[in-house]
Design a protein around this motif. Sequence first.
Motif, PDB file in Angstrom:
ATOM      1  N   GLU A   1       0.871  -1.158   0.000  1.00 58.15           N
ATOM      2  CA  GLU A   1       0.000   0.000   0.000  1.00 58.15           C
ATOM      3  C   GLU A   1       0.913   1.214   0.000  1.00 58.15           C
ATOM      4  O   GLU A   1       1.852   1.288   0.798  1.00 58.15           O
ATOM      5  CB  GLU A   1      -0.909   0.051   1.227  1.00 58.15           C
TER       6      GLU A   1
ATOM      7  N   ILE B   1       3.557   7.017  -7.506  1.00 57.21           N
ATOM      8  CA  ILE B   1       2.829   5.790  -7.873  1.00 57.21           C
ATOM      9  C   ILE B   1       3.480   5.142  -9.091  1.00 57.21           C
ATOM     10  O   ILE B   1       3.715   3.928  -9.128  1.00 57.21           O
ATOM     11  CB  ILE B   1       1.344   6.102  -8.160  1.00 57.21           C
TER      12      ILE B   1
ATOM     13  N   ALA C   1       5.161   1.485  -9.093  1.00 60.84           N
ATOM     14  CA  ALA C   1       4.573   0.456  -9.963  1.00 60.84           C
ATOM     15  C   ALA C   1       5.647  -0.214 -10.810  1.00 60.84           C
ATOM     16  O   ALA C   1       5.587  -1.421 -11.082  1.00 60.84           O
ATOM     17  CB  ALA C   1       3.493   1.074 -10.849  1.00 60.84           C
TER      18      ALA C   1
ATOM     19  N   VAL D   1       0.779  -2.213  -6.635  1.00 60.16           N
ATOM     20  CA  VAL D   1       0.651  -1.054  -5.757  1.00 60.16           C
ATOM     21  C   VAL D   1      -0.814  -0.752  -5.488  1.00 60.16           C
ATOM     22  O   VAL D   1      -1.601  -0.588  -6.422  1.00 60.16           O
ATOM     23  CB  VAL D   1       1.302   0.184  -6.402  1.00 60.16           C
ATOM     24  N   GLN D   2      -1.166  -0.682  -4.217  1.00 62.53           N
ATOM     25  CA  GLN D   2      -2.481  -0.204  -3.815  1.00 62.53           C
ATOM     26  C   GLN D   2      -2.297   1.233  -3.317  1.00 62.53           C
ATOM     27  O   GLN D   2      -1.649   1.455  -2.294  1.00 62.53           O
ATOM     28  CB  GLN D   2      -3.061  -1.072  -2.695  1.00 62.53           C
ATOM     29  N   ALA D   3      -2.821   2.199  -4.041  1.00 61.13           N
ATOM     30  CA  ALA D   3      -2.610   3.607  -3.702  1.00 61.13           C
ATOM     31  C   ALA D   3      -3.711   4.096  -2.762  1.00 61.13           C
ATOM     32  O   ALA D   3      -4.900   3.984  -3.071  1.00 61.13           O
ATOM     33  CB  ALA D   3      -2.604   4.454  -4.967  1.00 61.13           C
TER      34      ALA D   3
ATOM     35  N   SER E   1      -4.443   7.727 -10.225  1.00 57.50           N
ATOM     36  CA  SER E   1      -3.629   6.664  -9.620  1.00 57.50           C
ATOM     37  C   SER E   1      -3.587   5.432 -10.508  1.00 57.50           C
ATOM     38  O   SER E   1      -2.530   4.814 -10.694  1.00 57.50           O
ATOM     39  CB  SER E   1      -4.177   6.295  -8.235  1.00 57.50           C
TER      40      SER E   1
ATOM     41  N   ALA F   1      -1.174   2.107 -10.687  1.00 50.82           N
ATOM     42  CA  ALA F   1      -1.628   1.385  -9.498  1.00 50.82           C
ATOM     43  C   ALA F   1      -2.509   0.209  -9.904  1.00 50.82           C
ATOM     44  O   ALA F   1      -3.338   0.328 -10.814  1.00 50.82           O
ATOM     45  CB  ALA F   1      -2.398   2.315  -8.569  1.00 50.82           C
ATOM     46  N   SER F   2      -2.344  -0.905  -9.217  1.00 51.09           N
ATOM     47  CA  SER F   2      -3.192  -2.073  -9.474  1.00 51.09           C
ATOM     48  C   SER F   2      -4.451  -2.032  -8.622  1.00 51.09           C
ATOM     49  O   SER F   2      -5.336  -2.864  -8.782  1.00 51.09           O
ATOM     50  CB  SER F   2      -2.421  -3.363  -9.192  1.00 51.09           C
TER      51      SER F   2
ATOM     52  N   VAL G   1      -6.783   0.760  -5.551  1.00 51.86           N
ATOM     53  CA  VAL G   1      -6.880   1.970  -4.740  1.00 51.86           C
ATOM     54  C   VAL G   1      -7.523   1.621  -3.405  1.00 51.86           C
ATOM     55  O   VAL G   1      -8.299   0.665  -3.301  1.00 51.86           O
ATOM     56  CB  VAL G   1      -7.686   3.078  -5.454  1.00 51.86           C
TER      57      VAL G   1
END
Length: 245
Positions: free
Chosen positions: A25, A43, A47, A55-57, A83, A88-89, A91
Amino acid sequence: MTLEIAVQGTSGARIALEEGADRIELCVALGETGGLTPSFGLIQMCAHVGVPQGVQALIRPRGGSFVFDADEKDVQLADVRSSILAGASGVVVGGLNADNTIDEPFARALITAARDEAQRCNRKVQVTFHRAFDMVPDQFAALDQLIDMGFTRVLTSGGAPTVPEGLGRLHDLVEHAAGRIEILAGGGLRPEGFQDAFNAGITELHLSAKRLMPSDGGPGGGGRQGFVERTDRELVRRAVEAARR
């Protein structure tokens, strides 16, 4: 057991990758505020590091209350889209009404924005409801709401100050979820507590593996009395080892 590490920079993302964490995160100002939205560039750089589950933003415009006004909601919807565009994969989002129930129209708007942008980018996206959940009075009804809206997971300590104190409720939430949504346990968690969490039925863990480093920014530098937060490699290593056991 899936291990998510909260990081605040590219170096933290690299440590998470090199030590074997599953997911990160990404946020900024974690210690001071509980976490705020990272920049587009941050981000994008994280990534590119290549953490297995990406990545969880975190999307949060300020510290304090999770009750947001119209302008703050618009900013978050824009940040969700940017994001995902940045790579990002997923949120991490949320919002509450004044009575601490889930702001369902806003939550639906957030998840729609995430899915629409992911479709434009020809990617899949995960959407996590953040620890605003821990302020909700009826967590089981709220969990059903999130399942109905299509959230991937919820980050929670079971409404307690820390995960070890909330294990009973977390167990009940896992049972109630019955595989329909992931329960990601986070808040005051340390590697030595992983076994108890696993015994409670939890298979997803979130850890803020950070330490304070001296960094004097002078009168205009801010920070917490001349310190900045950095990801602690040794703590990440111990967390991965504990999770794999």
